[in-house]
Design a protein around this motif. Structure first.
Motif, mmCIF file in Angstrom:
data_model
loop_
_atom_site.group_PDB
_atom_site.id
_atom_site.type_symbol
_atom_site.label_atom_id
_atom_site.label_comp_id
_atom_site.label_asym_id
_atom_site.label_seq_id
_atom_site.Cartn_x
_atom_site.Cartn_y
_atom_site.Cartn_z
ATOM 1 N N PRO A 201 61.494 32.518 37.348
ATOM 2 C CA PRO A 201 61.069 31.107 37.334
ATOM 3 C C PRO A 201 60.757 30.593 35.931
ATOM 4 O O PRO A 201 61.008 29.434 35.615
ATOM 5 C CB PRO A 201 59.815 31.102 38.223
ATOM 6 C CG PRO A 201 59.440 32.517 38.427
ATOM 7 C CD PRO A 201 60.654 33.345 38.219
ATOM 8 N N SER A 205 62.914 27.335 34.574
ATOM 9 C CA SER A 205 62.373 26.025 34.204
ATOM 10 C C SER A 205 62.742 25.679 32.766
ATOM 11 O O SER A 205 63.053 24.527 32.452
ATOM 12 C CB SER A 205 60.858 25.993 34.408
ATOM 13 O OG SER A 205 60.226 26.981 33.643
ATOM 14 N N PRO B 216 56.762 26.479 35.797
ATOM 15 C CA PRO B 216 57.104 27.185 37.035
ATOM 16 C C PRO B 216 55.977 27.037 38.052
ATOM 17 O O PRO B 216 54.825 26.788 37.675
ATOM 18 C CB PRO B 216 57.231 28.642 36.596
ATOM 19 C CG PRO B 216 57.243 28.654 35.124
ATOM 20 C CD PRO B 216 56.697 27.363 34.638
ATOM 21 N N GLU B 217 56.301 27.213 39.299
ATOM 22 C CA GLU B 217 55.337 26.940 40.372
ATOM 23 C C GLU B 217 54.057 27.762 40.281
ATOM 24 O O GLU B 217 52.980 27.282 40.608
ATOM 25 C CB GLU B 217 55.991 27.205 41.733
ATOM 26 C CG GLU B 217 57.032 26.161 42.081
ATOM 27 C CD GLU B 217 57.587 26.389 43.476
ATOM 28 O OE1 GLU B 217 56.997 27.200 44.209
ATOM 29 O OE2 GLU B 217 58.596 25.758 43.811
ATOM 30 N N PHE B 218 54.185 28.998 39.850
ATOM 31 C CA PHE B 218 53.010 29.871 39.891
ATOM 32 C C PHE B 218 51.990 29.565 38.799
ATOM 33 O O PHE B 218 50.895 30.108 38.799
ATOM 34 C CB PHE B 218 53.432 31.339 39.815
ATOM 35 C CG PHE B 218 54.133 31.699 38.534
ATOM 36 C CD1 PHE B 218 53.415 31.982 37.388
ATOM 37 C CD2 PHE B 218 55.522 31.753 38.487
ATOM 38 C CE1 PHE B 218 54.058 32.313 36.215
ATOM 39 C CE2 PHE B 218 56.169 32.087 37.317
ATOM 40 C CZ PHE B 218 55.439 32.357 36.174
ATOM 41 N N GLU B 220 49.316 27.368 36.703
ATOM 42 C CA GLU B 220 48.362 26.270 36.812
ATOM 43 C C GLU B 220 48.409 25.455 35.535
ATOM 44 O O GLU B 220 48.142 25.957 34.447
ATOM 45 C CB GLU B 220 46.937 26.812 36.996
ATOM 46 C CG GLU B 220 46.689 27.481 38.321
ATOM 47 C CD GLU B 220 46.381 26.467 39.418
ATOM 48 O OE1 GLU B 220 45.870 25.385 39.080
ATOM 49 O OE2 GLU B 220 46.669 26.766 40.596
ATOM 50 N N ARG B 228 48.994 17.811 37.894
ATOM 51 C CA ARG B 228 49.763 18.219 39.071
ATOM 52 C C ARG B 228 50.232 19.661 38.871
ATOM 53 O O ARG B 228 50.243 20.191 37.761
ATOM 54 C CB ARG B 228 50.953 17.284 39.284
ATOM 55 C CG ARG B 228 51.960 17.352 38.153
ATOM 56 C CD ARG B 228 53.023 16.281 38.290
ATOM 57 N NE ARG B 228 53.871 16.245 37.096
ATOM 58 C CZ ARG B 228 55.057 16.830 37.045
ATOM 59 N NH1 ARG B 228 55.537 17.465 38.074
ATOM 60 N NH2 ARG B 228 55.766 16.771 35.940
ATOM 61 N N GLU B 229 50.609 20.261 39.969
ATOM 62 C CA GLU B 229 50.963 21.676 39.858
ATOM 63 C C GLU B 229 52.468 21.906 39.827
ATOM 64 O O GLU B 229 52.982 22.876 40.371
ATOM 65 C CB GLU B 229 50.340 22.459 41.015
ATOM 66 C CG GLU B 229 48.875 22.773 40.740
ATOM 67 C CD GLU B 229 48.105 23.084 41.994
ATOM 68 O OE1 GLU B 229 48.684 23.699 42.883
ATOM 69 O OE2 GLU B 229 46.930 22.671 42.094
ATOM 70 N N ALA B 230 53.154 21.013 39.192
ATOM 71 C CA ALA B 230 54.614 21.126 38.997
ATOM 72 C C ALA B 230 55.391 21.102 40.312
ATOM 73 O O ALA B 230 54.819 21.152 41.387
ATOM 74 C CB ALA B 230 54.959 22.404 38.241
ATOM 75 N N ALA B 231 56.681 21.006 40.212
ATOM 76 C CA ALA B 231 57.526 20.949 41.415
ATOM 77 C C ALA B 231 58.239 22.252 41.599
ATOM 78 O O ALA B 231 59.414 22.366 41.509
ATOM 79 C CB ALA B 231 58.526 19.800 41.288
#
Lengths: 231, 231
Positions: A201, A205, B216-218, B220, B228-231
């Motif tokens: 990931p 990104s 990346p999603e994981f 913070e 926001r915590e990204a897409a």
DNA sequence: GTCTATAGACGGATAGAC
DNA sequence: GTCTATCCGTCTATAGAC
């Protein structure tokens, strides 16, 4: 059973390939001798020439063995995406995943040498050895064509020339991502989180951010999405 | 003047360095012999050991000669930016330009071997040679520290760990950008526009797109800019 | 500071017994 | 299919004349 238990040819072959792969990534092609390879593999010195003919042929087989499979998987992933889309352009992120994700997945396999091989491959893109370059170019021709075409269709507002360059940059980023923590010692000790599962990931990104970045000033934006001339 | 006109020591030294640089990038360290170097430089075989002591010491000097100057320029550029900003965080784009732009500028110099050297340097980041890696790590320690700190301050909403990874990816992209058209033949014949003057803005937009990409999603997200915590 | 000549180690490849 | 023994070329490094 009169046959000697040690006459296990196929195993000898793969033992040599595994040893060569590991030593090449550590010391380079020229820096690795046949004697190192055979002693590492626990086989006789003459076995390399018997099974492969020459050191160059051995090098080639080290790549062919893994690369054929990697590119087959890449094409399968792309085929699947295109089948699902049924003629419509694909999402750029899915294309990038199909190409680079497949490679990262192989690089995450530390059990069967996939990681070792991907480090070697990354090294070799910029390697001087002429005949290896030639071989890689042939091995990549089809898959590169297919993925570039898919990207051209997926991101029509970015000129093809720019997609080409960005794909090139992406391969560089991937190469360093894989070489990553073990490769160069520049960043040695700096990474707190080198979890291989998070590399994917992270890289994804970055790559997508680069692929879809605003175009350089000199480039004329093409299709849709409001034709501003970038900042 | 009783002195022999050929006793031009300083010129011999740099002739050897130039020849070594060109041959190393083409055939690698192990693939380049002292005989090739000295015959290419038009000097005697023994001259290398006289001037440098050993092949390893020669390799080291090839890098030191250029790298000291490159990193000095990088630090000067960063100093200038920080002086202008007077304590405020810098613009990420300016930091990236100061580091990578300086390198690209050197790579654009085809007259005095800068291009050759930068190709060699790109190759060497992923090179297996242990002592070269060690040397590069030392040579880069300070400049890396300074630029990373500047980036940490410039992009506080991106966690440091992610900036570290992205900087690493950026170095990979740059390396391939410079190896570019001459390096690997994967993209041979595909580029219509390989104008060196356009490489810089091309790479810059890619790098900045990657640096500022959604996390990346994981991860913070940290400071400002709407958490926001990204897409 | 530059040269020739050579030492001494190691490289890839192969012949031929088993 | 595997082994030992060896050929022969190239390598780095150095000794010693000029």
């Amino acid at each position: 059973m009169t046959e000697n238990i040690n006459k296990s040819a196929p195993e000898t072959r793969s033992r040599i390939l595994d040893a060569a792969e590991a030593l090449f990534v550590e010391h380079g092609f020229d820096g690795t001798s046949m004697r190192q390879i055979t002693s590492h593999a626990g086989v006789n010195l003459a076995a390399v020439n018997y099974h492969f003919g020459s050191k160059d042929a051995l090098i080639q087989e080290v790549f062919r063995r893994r690369l054929t499979e990697l590119n087959r998987q890449r094409l399968m992933a792309l085929d699947r995406l295109e089948a699902e889309a049924g003629g419509a352009p694909l999402k750029p992120s899915r294309i990038v995943e199909a190409f680079f994700g497949t490679a990262i997945a192989l690089a995450a396999d530390t059990e069967h040498g996939g990681h070792t091989f991907m480090r070697l491959l990354g090294r070799t893109y910029t390697d001087p050895n002429a005949f290896v370059r030639q071989f890689l170019a042939e091995e990549y021709a089809e898959v590169l064509e297919r993925f570039l075409d898919a990207l051209y269709r997926a991101v029509p507002e970015v000129p093809r020339e720019e997609i080409l360059w960005r794909f090139h940059f992406m391969m560089g980023a991937m190469s360093y991502a894989i070489a990553g923590t073990d490769g160069l010692q520049l960043f040695a000790g700096k990474f707190d989180d080198a979890d291989p599962a998070r590399l994917m990931p992270r890289l994804m990104s970055f790559l997508l951010g680069g692929l879809r970045a605003p175009l350089p000033e000199f480039v004329e934006r093409r299709g849709k999405k409001g034709g501003r001339e970038a900042a």
